[in-house]
Design a protein around this motif. Structure first.
Motif, mmCIF file in Angstrom:
data_model
loop_
_atom_site.group_PDB
_atom_site.id
_atom_site.type_symbol
_atom_site.label_atom_id
_atom_site.label_comp_id
_atom_site.label_asym_id
_atom_site.label_seq_id
_atom_site.Cartn_x
_atom_site.Cartn_y
_atom_site.Cartn_z
ATOM 1 N N ALA A 1 14.562 -52.945 16.916
ATOM 2 C CA ALA A 1 15.255 -54.005 17.658
ATOM 3 C C ALA A 1 16.274 -53.447 18.641
ATOM 4 O O ALA A 1 16.505 -54.020 19.708
ATOM 5 C CB ALA A 1 15.934 -54.971 16.685
ATOM 6 N N ASN A 2 16.896 -52.339 18.274
ATOM 7 C CA ASN A 2 17.930 -51.759 19.143
ATOM 8 C C ASN A 2 17.430 -50.575 19.966
ATOM 9 O O ASN A 2 18.217 -49.911 20.633
ATOM 10 C CB ASN A 2 19.131 -51.331 18.298
ATOM 11 C CG ASN A 2 19.826 -52.519 17.658
ATOM 12 O OD1 ASN A 2 20.007 -53.553 18.297
ATOM 13 N ND2 ASN A 2 20.191 -52.392 16.395
ATOM 14 N N LYS A 3 16.116 -50.333 19.906
ATOM 15 C CA LYS A 3 15.541 -49.263 20.727
ATOM 16 C C LYS A 3 15.072 -49.865 22.049
ATOM 17 O O LYS A 3 14.237 -50.759 22.064
ATOM 18 C CB LYS A 3 14.372 -48.599 20.006
ATOM 19 C CG LYS A 3 14.777 -47.794 18.774
ATOM 20 C CD LYS A 3 13.554 -47.142 18.135
ATOM 21 C CE LYS A 3 13.942 -46.335 16.903
ATOM 22 N NZ LYS A 3 12.757 -45.720 16.255
ATOM 23 N N GLU A 4 15.618 -49.376 23.138
ATOM 24 C CA GLU A 4 15.294 -49.946 24.443
ATOM 25 C C GLU A 4 14.996 -48.855 25.450
ATOM 26 O O GLU A 4 15.457 -47.717 25.320
ATOM 27 C CB GLU A 4 16.451 -50.799 24.966
ATOM 28 C CG GLU A 4 16.758 -52.018 24.115
ATOM 29 C CD GLU A 4 17.940 -52.791 24.655
ATOM 30 O OE1 GLU A 4 18.841 -52.163 25.247
ATOM 31 O OE2 GLU A 4 17.963 -54.018 24.501
ATOM 32 N N ASP A 5 14.252 -49.230 26.457
ATOM 33 C CA ASP A 5 14.044 -48.342 27.591
ATOM 34 C C ASP A 5 15.416 -48.052 28.205
ATOM 35 O O ASP A 5 16.147 -48.973 28.564
ATOM 36 C CB ASP A 5 13.143 -49.042 28.613
ATOM 37 C CG ASP A 5 12.784 -48.159 29.792
ATOM 38 O OD1 ASP A 5 13.576 -47.258 30.131
ATOM 39 O OD2 ASP A 5 11.715 -48.375 30.392
ATOM 40 N N PRO A 6 15.797 -46.793 28.352
ATOM 41 C CA PRO A 6 17.129 -46.470 28.879
ATOM 42 C C PRO A 6 17.378 -46.992 30.290
ATOM 43 O O PRO A 6 18.529 -47.175 30.684
ATOM 44 C CB PRO A 6 17.179 -44.944 28.830
ATOM 45 C CG PRO A 6 15.753 -44.505 28.745
ATOM 46 C CD PRO A 6 15.049 -45.580 27.987
ATOM 47 N N THR A 7 16.305 -47.263 31.042
ATOM 48 C CA THR A 7 16.512 -47.761 32.412
ATOM 49 C C THR A 7 17.129 -49.153 32.422
ATOM 50 O O THR A 7 17.690 -49.582 33.433
ATOM 51 C CB THR A 7 15.185 -47.785 33.202
ATOM 52 O OG1 THR A 7 14.235 -48.599 32.499
ATOM 53 C CG2 THR A 7 14.632 -46.385 33.376
ATOM 54 N N LEU A 8 17.034 -49.895 31.283
ATOM 55 C CA LEU A 8 17.649 -51.220 31.231
ATOM 56 C C LEU A 8 19.158 -51.137 31.373
ATOM 57 O O LEU A 8 19.809 -52.087 31.801
ATOM 58 C CB LEU A 8 17.291 -51.918 29.920
ATOM 59 C CG LEU A 8 15.819 -52.259 29.697
ATOM 60 C CD1 LEU A 8 15.630 -52.906 28.334
ATOM 61 C CD2 LEU A 8 15.299 -53.175 30.793
ATOM 62 N N LYS A 9 19.706 -49.998 31.011
ATOM 63 C CA LYS A 9 21.158 -49.843 31.039
ATOM 64 C C LYS A 9 21.698 -49.598 32.447
ATOM 65 O O LYS A 9 22.913 -49.580 32.640
ATOM 66 C CB LYS A 9 21.569 -48.695 30.116
ATOM 67 C CG LYS A 9 21.314 -48.982 28.635
ATOM 68 C CD LYS A 9 21.717 -47.809 27.772
ATOM 69 C CE LYS A 9 21.691 -48.149 26.284
ATOM 70 N NZ LYS A 9 20.471 -48.762 25.814
ATOM 71 N N VAL A 10 20.825 -49.355 33.415
ATOM 72 C CA VAL A 10 21.319 -49.067 34.766
ATOM 73 C C VAL A 10 21.311 -50.310 35.653
ATOM 74 O O VAL A 10 21.502 -50.211 36.864
ATOM 75 C CB VAL A 10 20.514 -47.929 35.435
ATOM 76 C CG1 VAL A 10 20.592 -46.667 34.610
ATOM 77 C CG2 VAL A 10 19.062 -48.335 35.678
ATOM 78 N N TRP A 11 21.105 -51.480 35.062
ATOM 79 C CA TRP A 11 21.160 -52.725 35.830
ATOM 80 C C TRP A 11 22.568 -53.311 35.761
ATOM 81 O O TRP A 11 23.193 -53.328 34.707
ATOM 82 C CB TRP A 11 20.158 -53.735 35.287
ATOM 83 C CG TRP A 11 18.743 -53.417 35.659
ATOM 84 C CD1 TRP A 11 17.877 -52.604 34.993
ATOM 85 C CD2 TRP A 11 18.036 -53.904 36.798
ATOM 86 N NE1 TRP A 11 16.675 -52.556 35.633
ATOM 87 C CE2 TRP A 11 16.744 -53.355 36.751
ATOM 88 C CE3 TRP A 11 18.364 -54.760 37.844
ATOM 89 C CZ2 TRP A 11 15.778 -53.623 37.720
ATOM 90 C CZ3 TRP A 11 17.402 -55.039 38.808
ATOM 91 C CH2 TRP A 11 16.126 -54.471 38.744
ATOM 92 N N ASN A 12 23.028 -53.825 36.905
ATOM 93 C CA ASN A 12 24.374 -54.390 36.994
ATOM 94 C C ASN A 12 24.343 -55.635 37.874
ATOM 95 O O ASN A 12 23.919 -55.560 39.032
ATOM 96 C CB ASN A 12 25.323 -53.339 37.584
ATOM 97 C CG ASN A 12 26.769 -53.822 37.627
ATOM 98 O OD1 ASN A 12 27.044 -54.961 37.959
ATOM 99 N ND2 ASN A 12 27.695 -52.932 37.303
ATOM 100 N N ASN A 13 24.757 -56.773 37.327
ATOM 101 C CA ASN A 13 24.847 -57.990 38.144
ATOM 102 C C ASN A 13 26.244 -58.599 38.107
ATOM 103 O O ASN A 13 26.431 -59.812 38.132
ATOM 104 C CB ASN A 13 23.794 -59.012 37.736
ATOM 105 C CG ASN A 13 23.970 -59.547 36.321
ATOM 106 O OD1 ASN A 13 24.731 -58.987 35.527
ATOM 107 N ND2 ASN A 13 23.268 -60.619 35.990
#
Length: 344
Positions: A300-312
């Motif tokens: 559940a807490n394993k994510e593609d690291p690229t998700l962390k580089v989004w900023n809105n």
């Protein structure tokens, strides 16, 4: 009274947007396009069943928004249209001819909207295009941890690189948005433009669900999980999400608020994966959970690291309201699909 035209009023987002517009205290007069007369009458019936008055809404049939001059007759008939909301575009991954089924209808639909406004929509002052987060960088090359995707970033995908329906969908959102901003820069039209770029859209349908066999593409992510058996393997899936109700609020603000003019609004509340969704269902719907697999909760807490580089952050500051979180979005969707209440 402000008159709003909405393309695609019978789809998942469109029908939710119809409800939002008609329930707004601004008392908008609404014209929406639908693909058939039956879809139009069904929309009106659903509104009446929901006790939402239909005296301020009418529909026009546009079988194919990508067909030449698709919106001309509508704007000829409704010359007093002030706001044009363009949401209609294909969203599916089942095509074997992605150019003709996905890309061309989206590109031609945007061009048809702009041409109709230029020729017959002199009263249109705001134009809002619903694009996708895909337009801001989903398919970009990974450029390092210091890279950030935000309201100013663009997907680098080129037409020659489109090899499958998923990439075709990305491109079908990217190219119309690029064309819109190019049009605004070169033509300097009388209207102000705004684009909204939502992530995967979850949340409840606008009206009670008739056929639950297969929902729209994004809602089917949750629906597929609900149809699993205890021994089933959990389907893959992860990304960023936004609730449909927040998309509708953002679109309203996107043409009501002057601060949104000439802006791209990047819409995501947070991230999801199918294990997170499964865990929410199992934790909140005991009876349903008993018939579902456990999966691998540690994922559940394993994510593609690229998700962390989004900023809105810029979008959130402009909109100034809190987005619905994943748990509520999934809970409300499941309650509607199963027609049960959260039993936590």
């Amino acid at each position: 009274m402000t008159k709003v035209f909405l393309s695609g009023g019978s789809g998942f987002l469109g029908s939710n947007l119809v409800k939002t517009l008609l329930k707004s205290p601004s008392n908008y007069e609404l014209v929406t396009s639908v693909r058939s007369d039956s879809k139009g009458t069904n929309l009106l019936d659903n509104l009446e069943n929901a006790q939402i008055p239909t005296d301020r809404i009418s529909y026009e049939v546009v079988e194919d928004v990508g067909a030449p001059n698709a919106f001309d007759e509508i704007l000829k008939k409704h010359k007093d249209t002030n706001v044009f909301l363009h949401t209609a575009a294909p969203f599916h991954f089942k095509s074997k001819d992605v150019d003709n089924d996905i890309i061309k209808p989206a590109v031609n639909g945007l061009n048809n909207a702009l041409n109709a406004i230029e020729n017959y929509g002199s009263n249109v002052k705001r134009f809002l295009l619903t694009s996708s987060i895909a337009s801001a960088g989903v398919a970009n090359k990974r450029t390092g941890e210091d890279h950030e995707f935000n309201e100013k970033s663009w997907n680098e995908l080129q037409h020659k690189d489109v090899k499958n329906p998923l990439l075709a969908y990305y491109y079908s959102k990217l190219e119309p948005e690029r064309l819109l901003w190019k049009y605004v820069k070169e033509k300097k039209p009388n209207f102000q433009a705004t684009t909204v770029l939502p992530a995967m859209i979850f949340g409840p349908q606008a009206f009670p669900i008739g056929d639950k066999k297969e929902l729209n593409t994004s809602s089917e992510v949750i629906n597929k999980i609900l149809k699993l058996q205890p021994c089933s393997k959990l389907p893959p899936g992860e990304g960023l999400f936004i609730d449909v109700r927040d998309v509708c609020k953002s679109i309203l603000k996107g043409f009501e608020d002057e601060n949104t003019a000439n802006k791209r609004l990047l819409l995501f509340s947070g991230s999801y994966n199918t294990q997170k969704i499964l865990d929410i269902i199992r934790d909140n719907f005991m009876e349903a959970g008993l018939s579902l697999p456990v999966g691998n909760p540690e994922n559940a807490n394993k994510e593609d690291p690229t998700l962390k580089v989004w900023n809105n952050d810029e979008t959130r500051k402009i909109l100034d309201f809190k987005f619905i979180d994943l748990e509520k979005s999934v809970e409300d969707s499941v309650e509607q699909i199963l027609d049960v209440k959260n039993d936590k």
